[in-house]
Design a protein around this motif. Structure first.
Motif, PDB file in Angstrom:
ATOM      1  N   UNK A 197      30.304  92.939 -47.157  1.00 44.44           N
ATOM      2  CA  UNK A 197      30.921  94.047 -46.440  1.00 44.44           C
ATOM      3  C   UNK A 197      31.128  93.708 -44.973  1.00 44.44           C
ATOM      4  N   UNK A 198      30.143  93.068 -44.359  1.00 46.40           N
ATOM      5  CA  UNK A 198      30.304  92.628 -42.963  1.00 46.40           C
ATOM      6  C   UNK A 198      31.470  91.650 -42.844  1.00 46.40           C
ATOM      7  N   UNK A 199      31.548  90.695 -43.773  1.00 44.56           N
ATOM      8  CA  UNK A 199      32.622  89.715 -43.725  1.00 44.56           C
ATOM      9  C   UNK A 199      33.996  90.328 -43.895  1.00 44.56           C
ATOM     10  N   UNK A 200      34.118  91.284 -44.797  1.00 44.46           N
ATOM     11  CA  UNK A 200      35.428  91.904 -45.038  1.00 44.46           C
ATOM     12  C   UNK A 200      35.888  92.751 -43.849  1.00 44.46           C
ATOM     13  N   UNK A 201      34.969  93.504 -43.251  1.00 48.29           N
ATOM     14  CA  UNK A 201      35.335  94.285 -42.071  1.00 48.29           C
ATOM     15  C   UNK A 201      35.615  93.373 -40.874  1.00 48.29           C
ATOM     16  N   UNK A 202      34.868  92.273 -40.800  1.00 54.36           N
ATOM     17  CA  UNK A 202      35.127  91.270 -39.779  1.00 54.36           C
ATOM     18  C   UNK A 202      36.530  90.694 -39.948  1.00 54.36           C
ATOM     19  N   UNK A 203      36.877  90.411 -41.197  1.00 55.03           N
ATOM     20  CA  UNK A 203      38.213  89.914 -41.525  1.00 55.03           C
ATOM     21  C   UNK A 203      39.295  90.898 -41.083  1.00 55.03           C
ATOM     22  N   UNK A 204      39.093  92.170 -41.402  1.00 56.86           N
ATOM     23  CA  UNK A 204      40.111  93.178 -41.120  1.00 56.86           C
ATOM     24  C   UNK A 204      40.363  93.302 -39.626  1.00 56.86           C
ATOM     25  N   UNK A 205      39.304  93.408 -38.830  1.00 50.89           N
ATOM     26  CA  UNK A 205      39.482  93.577 -37.384  1.00 50.89           C
ATOM     27  C   UNK A 205      40.037  92.316 -36.738  1.00 50.89           C
ATOM     28  N   UNK A 206      39.587  91.124 -37.190  1.00 49.86           N
ATOM     29  CA  UNK A 206      40.130  89.891 -36.640  1.00 49.86           C
ATOM     30  C   UNK A 206      41.591  89.687 -37.011  1.00 49.86           C
ATOM     31  N   UNK A 207      41.946  90.051 -38.241  1.00 46.81           N
ATOM     32  CA  UNK A 207      43.335  89.939 -38.673  1.00 46.81           C
ATOM     33  C   UNK A 207      44.240  90.880 -37.884  1.00 46.81           C
ATOM     34  N   UNK A 208      43.772  92.091 -37.626  1.00 43.60           N
ATOM     35  CA  UNK A 208      44.548  93.042 -36.817  1.00 43.60           C
ATOM     36  C   UNK A 208      44.735  92.506 -35.406  1.00 43.60           C
ATOM     37  N   UNK A 209      43.677  91.854 -34.856  1.00 43.48           N
ATOM     38  CA  UNK A 209      43.779  91.298 -33.505  1.00 43.48           C
ATOM     39  C   UNK A 209      44.870  90.236 -33.422  1.00 43.48           C
ATOM     40  N   UNK A 210      44.892  89.327 -34.420  1.00 41.13           N
ATOM     41  CA  UNK A 210      45.879  88.253 -34.369  1.00 41.13           C
ATOM     42  C   UNK A 210      47.274  88.684 -34.758  1.00 41.13           C
ATOM     43  N   UNK A 211      47.357  89.611 -35.711  1.00 37.79           N
ATOM     44  CA  UNK A 211      48.670  89.986 -36.254  1.00 37.79           C
ATOM     45  C   UNK A 211      49.396  90.998 -35.374  1.00 37.79           C
ATOM     46  N   UNK A 212      48.697  91.999 -34.878  1.00 36.81           N
ATOM     47  CA  UNK A 212      49.375  93.103 -34.188  1.00 36.81           C
ATOM     48  C   UNK A 212      49.103  93.144 -32.685  1.00 36.81           C
ATOM     49  N   UNK A 213      47.943  92.631 -32.233  1.00 39.18           N
ATOM     50  CA  UNK A 213      47.645  92.667 -30.795  1.00 39.18           C
ATOM     51  C   UNK A 213      48.166  91.410 -30.100  1.00 39.18           C
ATOM     52  N   UNK A 214      47.822  90.240 -30.678  1.00 36.14           N
ATOM     53  CA  UNK A 214      48.289  88.980 -30.085  1.00 36.14           C
ATOM     54  C   UNK A 214      49.665  88.569 -30.600  1.00 36.14           C
ATOM     55  N   UNK A 215      50.086  89.153 -31.738  1.00 36.10           N
ATOM     56  CA  UNK A 215      51.400  88.863 -32.342  1.00 36.10           C
ATOM     57  C   UNK A 215      51.598  87.359 -32.571  1.00 36.10           C
ATOM     58  N   UNK A 216      50.600  86.733 -33.196  1.00 34.07           N
ATOM     59  CA  UNK A 216      50.685  85.304 -33.476  1.00 34.07           C
ATOM     60  C   UNK A 216      51.660  85.054 -34.624  1.00 34.07           C
ATOM     61  N   UNK A 217      52.471  83.996 -34.550  1.00 38.53           N
ATOM     62  CA  UNK A 217      53.508  83.756 -35.569  1.00 38.53           C
ATOM     63  C   UNK A 217      52.921  83.257 -36.884  1.00 38.53           C
ATOM     64  N   UNK A 218      53.572  83.649 -37.991  1.00 39.26           N
ATOM     65  CA  UNK A 218      53.201  83.210 -39.332  1.00 39.26           C
ATOM     66  C   UNK A 218      54.454  82.791 -40.083  1.00 39.26           C
ATOM     67  N   UNK A 219      54.301  81.830 -40.988  1.00 39.74           N
ATOM     68  CA  UNK A 219      55.463  81.362 -41.761  1.00 39.74           C
ATOM     69  C   UNK A 219      55.825  82.320 -42.882  1.00 39.74           C
ATOM     70  N   UNK A 220      54.819  83.006 -43.450  1.00 39.18           N
ATOM     71  CA  UNK A 220      55.081  83.929 -44.559  1.00 39.18           C
ATOM     72  C   UNK A 220      54.230  85.182 -44.366  1.00 39.18           C
ATOM     73  N   UNK A 221      54.853  86.232 -43.867  1.00 40.98           N
ATOM     74  CA  UNK A 221      54.127  87.470 -43.583  1.00 40.98           C
ATOM     75  C   UNK A 221      53.695  88.176 -44.861  1.00 40.98           C
ATOM     76  N   UNK A 222      54.491  88.053 -45.924  1.00 41.71           N
ATOM     77  CA  UNK A 222      54.179  88.768 -47.168  1.00 41.71           C
ATOM     78  C   UNK A 222      52.899  88.224 -47.792  1.00 41.71           C
ATOM     79  N   UNK A 223      52.790  86.902 -47.890  1.00 39.48           N
ATOM     80  CA  UNK A 223      51.587  86.301 -48.468  1.00 39.48           C
ATOM     81  C   UNK A 223      50.353  86.633 -47.637  1.00 39.48           C
ATOM     82  N   UNK A 224      50.503  86.622 -46.340  1.00 38.08           N
ATOM     83  CA  UNK A 224      49.378  86.934 -45.464  1.00 38.08           C
ATOM     84  C   UNK A 224      48.920  88.369 -45.652  1.00 38.08           C
ATOM     85  N   UNK A 225      49.870  89.289 -45.728  1.00 40.81           N
ATOM     86  CA  UNK A 225      49.524  90.708 -45.887  1.00 40.81           C
ATOM     87  C   UNK A 225      48.908  90.980 -47.258  1.00 40.81           C
ATOM     88  N   UNK A 226      49.505  90.405 -48.311  1.00 39.36           N
ATOM     89  CA  UNK A 226      48.978  90.618 -49.659  1.00 39.36           C
ATOM     90  C   UNK A 226      47.568  90.038 -49.782  1.00 39.36           C
TER      91      UNK A 226
END
Length: 290
Positions: free
Chosen positions: A12-41
């Motif tokens: 549970x700690x790891x999954x919540x850690x994942x969620x907040x870190x992913x939000x930081x990189x994806x929406x706050x820092x807006x880091x580029x990704x090659x495939x947004x669909x695979x990353x989101x799924x």
């Protein structure tokens, strides 16, 4: 971990850690990704696994109570001791008429006082977590694990903001921020240990057997976190967080199942296996999205 167990708690700690870190990189820092669909799924699959994991019943770490034979033996010992003391006083009173007949009262009261102190010591061994019911312990444990994971996930956000800031004062090298990170951890842990000592009236419970394992654990944590800093630089938070936190959850869960035997029963093991497979699927999709 004491309330829900190492396997469920770490995941549970790891999954919540994942969620907040992913939000930081994806929406706050807006880091580029090659495939947004695979990353989101992939991230959605890992979140679904945390929901399934919350349904797994874990025994956690329960307080070991004294067994009945020990209680009976202790009661018999106390009874024999009381009888022997009373017999001794009866013989003394019969042989000596000049002695005060109330001399035995303090010793009998002392024996009763020892019984009360022993009962108090047994109750003092129970912490507040041992006194919780089944569902309150589960809700509090999962909530604390979720809050801890969310806070962990934002630990690299200030570093990335400073590193990406185009200013001569701030370094672009990730490892230049490692010392500050570790110093903050050291100061925060020292502060809370001082608070704990004050609450315990400067009589903290320190277990000698965990000192050396704690040192080894700290060394491993330092190496792992430094590697995490480097991974953030090359693949970004949106990829590094899902992969790293999911792998740590798998390792912690394996310890909880194999070593500590926290999860038992076919239904619980099946649910945990399903969540485990979903986590692996999410890791693969996130890795392919880079």
């Amino acid at each position: 971990y004491k309330l829900v167990g190492l396997g469920v708690g770490q995941t549970m700690v790891g999954n919540m850690n994942l969620l907040s870190g992913w939000i930081s990189g994806r929406f706050i820092l807006c880091q580029p990704l090659s495939d947004l669909i695979k990353n989101t799924v992939g991230v959605v699959l890992i979140i679904i696994s945390s929901i399934i994991l919350s349904c797994v019943k874990s025994e956690g770490k329960k307080h070991k109570k004294t067994s009945d034979p020990e209680k009976h033996s202790s009661k018999k010992t106390q009874t024999n001791l009381t009888n022997s003391v009373s017999d001794c006083f009866h013989e003394t009173n019969n042989n000596s008429t000049n002695r005060n007949p109330n001399e035995n009262t303090p010793l009998i009261n002392e024996d009763k006082q020892k019984k009360k102190e022993k009962a108090g010591d047994d109750n003092s061994d129970l912490s507040w977590t041992d006194k919780l019911g089944k569902w309150p312990a589960r809700v509090i444990g999962l909530s604390m694990a979720a809050i801890s994971g969310l806070l962990y996930g934002f630990q690299f956000l200030p570093v990335e903001l400073l590193r990406n800031c185009e200013h001569k004062v701030f370094s672009c090298n990730e490892l230049d921020y490692v010392f500050g990170q570790y110093m903050g951890i050291f100061l925060a842990s020292t502060f809370w240990f001082v608070v704990y000592c004050c609450v315990k009236k400067f009589k903290p419970q320190v277990y000698n057997g965990i000192i050396f394992p704690a040192i080894i654990s700290g060394i491993m944590f330092g190496i792992g976190t430094a590697s995490w800093f480097i991974a953030n630089k090359f693949v970004g938070l949106s990829v590094a967080f899902p992969v790293i936190t999911s792998c740590s959850s798998i390792v912690g869960s394996s310890w909880g199942i194999i070593v500590f035997r926290e999860i038992r029963g076919y239904v619980n093991i099946i649910l945990f296996t399903i969540a485990f497979l979903i986590i692996l699927s999410g890791i693969i999709l996130v890795g392919l999205s880079y």
